[in-house]
Write an enzyme that holds these catalytic residues in place. Structure first.
Site, PDB file in Angstrom:
ATOM      1  N   HIS A 105      75.161 -21.765  94.354  1.00  0.00           N
ATOM      2  CA  HIS A 105      76.117 -22.875  94.403  1.00  0.00           C
ATOM      3  C   HIS A 105      76.063 -23.578  93.056  1.00  0.00           C
ATOM      4  CE1 HIS A 105      77.671 -22.992  98.467  1.00  0.00           C
ATOM      5  NE2 HIS A 105      76.456 -22.839  98.966  1.00  0.00           N
TER       6      HIS A 105
ATOM      7  N   MET B  73      73.131 -27.903  87.298  1.00  0.00           N
ATOM      8  CA  MET B  73      72.314 -28.218  88.463  1.00  0.00           C
ATOM      9  C   MET B  73      72.963 -27.584  89.665  1.00  0.00           C
ATOM     10  SD  MET B  73      69.515 -29.622  88.958  1.00  0.00           S
ATOM     11  CE  MET B  73      69.445 -30.422  87.373  1.00  0.00           C
ATOM     12  N   CYS B  74      72.182 -26.826  90.425  1.00  0.00           N
ATOM     13  CA  CYS B  74      72.800 -25.972  91.429  1.00  0.00           C
ATOM     14  C   CYS B  74      71.835 -25.696  92.581  1.00  0.00           C
ATOM     15  CB  CYS B  74      73.210 -24.645  90.789  1.00  0.00           C
ATOM     16  SG  CYS B  74      74.040 -24.803  89.202  1.00  0.00           S
ATOM     17  N   ALA B  75      72.211 -24.694  93.380  1.00  0.00           N
ATOM     18  CA  ALA B  75      71.333 -24.190  94.427  1.00  0.00           C
ATOM     19  C   ALA B  75      71.225 -22.685  94.257  1.00  0.00           C
ATOM     20  CB  ALA B  75      71.891 -24.527  95.802  1.00  0.00           C
TER      21      ALA B  75
END
Length: 601
Positions: free
Chosen positions: A44, A1-3
């Site tokens: 990210h 899970m990130c950006a």
């Protein structure tokens, strides 16, 4: 899970990095940037299943540059299938996605099972994909350059000026959240669930790659078979989401959805810590007692988190900032506080029960709408239509009956808030009757063109697209990721959802019992005390807090400067809210007022 974040076109490097930093809460384990002429690709990382450097992004693979946010639950199976054609050098999901694209082209997305927002650059063509049911967000802005991001806040710095999108405002008032492609920031758009975007030669094209209505209707007509298939599909959907390299927790209310998730996790030998919310001054709203009983019956650990009005008030502005734009969900603040406690306890993944109500008809009003739909068959209803036209009421129920006698679309999502007539009475601008249909027209046309005809399928379809994807899932994503927590929603597994859409819809509602099919499927797993418990919902004392804190006065203050609403009608709404009526209307106006004051006043 990130950006994920990226720019194609001319850009200022410092400005790009400053915008990227605004997304750091979505993943603090690694930040990667790939730069080139007219290119800024960034990521990210929040390490969940790939905790070594092999999973760092952006990921470069032959001619592919890739950055994605989410979890691909079947990536190991895909890797095994593709290993005869590709020499994999890492154990990462990103490499599997890149290889899948090289084999199947844009149709690779149909092979993925999970939640994702994917940015894939193939030479000079950029593809953006949002997962089938809209769990992960993806926003974009096309000005001089093309810019995309996981959250709106990273795109706002690139706007030449901030203007409110009128369609976002009107669809928000109607349906609790702006409908795709609109956001409150004019020129910033969002992909809808199941869509992908192609950016080529400075042009944007949007296409759909998945639709639940493509399923064959009534493929399964035997109830026992339906129960059996739902049992297996749900167990699989939960089990594949139990895989993680980091600590996992689960939400537990007094209802059957969260109980089912924890029951199957227990069956899979996962001893998961569960969390429940309570309210210090208003115990009548919380479910601590029911959740405690469920935890005892399930044999799981449970922690009750109690929040106070002071905590609610202090966190309110933080939460609304995290959401970026108005979202009319009073449960956002308590959920943010709950995730804060979960984060402090060291958990990075949380299981949640979103989607069950929409799939299995868990809202009582579904059955009420099905009954009201029958009135459309009345042969002599002109005098009833005239009666309703001449006896106006501000209550939504009045307009719903009027729709039946006028022959207009009755059900427009469970989350319908301000009806068109309520908006027309409340706002200074003219709002035509049925004007809000423009925001759901493409969904309705898709339904009418499909092989499905039962209106209950329409209820589930539009609610999954708007009430879930743009409302509940927006809340869940922003508030969990604000604490760097990944949220997983097993009921929104696309295979489970497709199965439900292929079952004879009457099996879901013929006996008049909410979630009848699901309850039958869960009988071997859950105690009857849980199965027969009355649905309560995630209620909270938001209106009491808003009035007591005097923050409700902001609505009038902002309206004096904007003049969007008629003063006397606004006063009437606020008065009714204090007595228990129009509560969600007023919360929505408060949230809107906070945004207007911050960005436009």
């Amino acid at each position: 899970m990130c950006a994920i974040f990226g720019i194609l076109g001319e850009h200022d490097e410092k400005k790009a990095k400053d915008a990227l930093a605004l997304l750091s809460h979505r993943g603090g384990d690694f930040c990667g940037i790939t730069q080139g002429q007219n290119l800024f690709f960034a990521h990210h990382k929040l390490s969940i299943t790939g905790t070594n450097s092999d999973s760092n992004q952006p990921f470069s693979y032959e001619k592919i540059l890739l950055s994605f946010n989410g979890e691909i639950y079947n990536y190991k199976e895909l890797r095994a299938d593709l290993s005869c054609e590709f020499n994999f050098k890492t154990q990462s999901e990103a490499e599997v996605i890149a290889a899948s694209y090289l084999k199947w082209g844009v149709n690779f997305v149909l092979h993925l099972r999970g939640m994702f927002a994917i940015a894939l650059l193939d030479d000079e063509i950029l593809y953006l994909f949002r997962d089938r049911l809209g769990k992960k967000p993806l926003f974009y802005l096309h000005v001089n350059a093309f810019i995309f991001a996981s959250e709106i806040k990273a795109l706002v710095p690139f706007l030449h000026s901030i203007e409110m999108d009128e369609d976002a405002l009107l669809s928000y008032l109607s349906f609790l959240a702006p409908t795709p492609p609109f956001t409150f920031f004019k020129n910033i758009k969002k992909l809808a669930a199941g869509e992908y975007l192609i950016f080529k030669d400075s042009k944007v094209e949007i296409k759909r790659y998945f639709d639940l209505l493509d399923t064959t209707p009534s493929l399964i007509t035997n109830r026992d078979e339906a129960v059996f298939l739902v049992q297996n599909a749900l167990e699989e959907a939960i089990n594949i989401r139990l895989a993680t390299d980091v600590p996992m927790a689960s939400l537990l209310s007094g209802g059957i959805d969260s109980a089912a998730i924890n029951a199957y996790a227990k069956k899979a030998s996962m001893d998961i810590q569960t969390y429940t919310l309570g309210y210090k001054e208003f115990a009548k709203y919380d479910e601590r007692q029911n959740a405690s009983l469920s935890a005892s019956l399930l044999g799981v650990k449970n922690r009750a988190v109690e929040i106070s009005q002071r905590e609610f008030d202090e966190s309110c502005d933080i939460v609304l900032d995290a959401l970026d734009e108005p979202l009319n969900d009073p449960a956002a603040v308590p959920l943010y506080l709950l995730f804060g406690h979960i984060k402090k306890d060291g958990y990075k993944v949380v299981l949640s029960g979103e989607g069950s109500d929409e799939l299995f008809l868990g809202y009582r009003q579904y059955f009420e709408f099905l009954d009201i739909e029958k009135l459309t068959n009345l042969k002599n209803k002109n005098w009833l239509s005239g009666y309703f036209h001449s006896n106006f009421s501000m209550n939504r129920e009045w307009e719903r009956y009027k729709r039946v006698f006028d022959g207009s679309l009755l059900f427009r999502t469970t989350g319908e808030n301000f009806t068109d007539l309520q908006k027309n009475v409340s706002m200074k601008r003219n709002v035509r009757d049925n004007e809000s249909l423009k925001y759901i027209q493409n969904y309705r046309e898709t339904f009418l063109a499909s092989s499905h005809s039962d209106e209950s399928i329409w209820y589930s379809y539009i609610d999954l697209h708007l009430f879930q994807a743009e409302h509940y899932l927006t809340k869940l994503d922003r508030l969990s990721m604000a604490h760097s927590i990944e949220s997983r929603t097993p009921f929104l597994d696309h295979k489970l959802a497709s199965l439900v859409f292929s079952i004879d819809p009457k099996i879901r509602y013929m006996d008049g019992v909410t979630k009848s099919l699901l309850k039958s499927a869960l009988k071997p797993m859950l105690d009857e005390k849980i199965l027969s418990r009355r649905k309560k919902g995630f209620s909270n004392p938001f209106m009491e807090y808003l009035i007591e804190s005097k923050k409700i006065s902001l609505i009038k203050e902002v309206n004096e400067k904007t003049g969007i609403f008629k003063k006397e009608i606004l006063d009437e709404h606020i008065k009714k809210a204090a007595n228990g009526g129009f509560k969600q209307h007023i919360w929505g106006l408060y949230v809107l007022s906070v945004w207007l004051k911050k960005y436009l006043l």
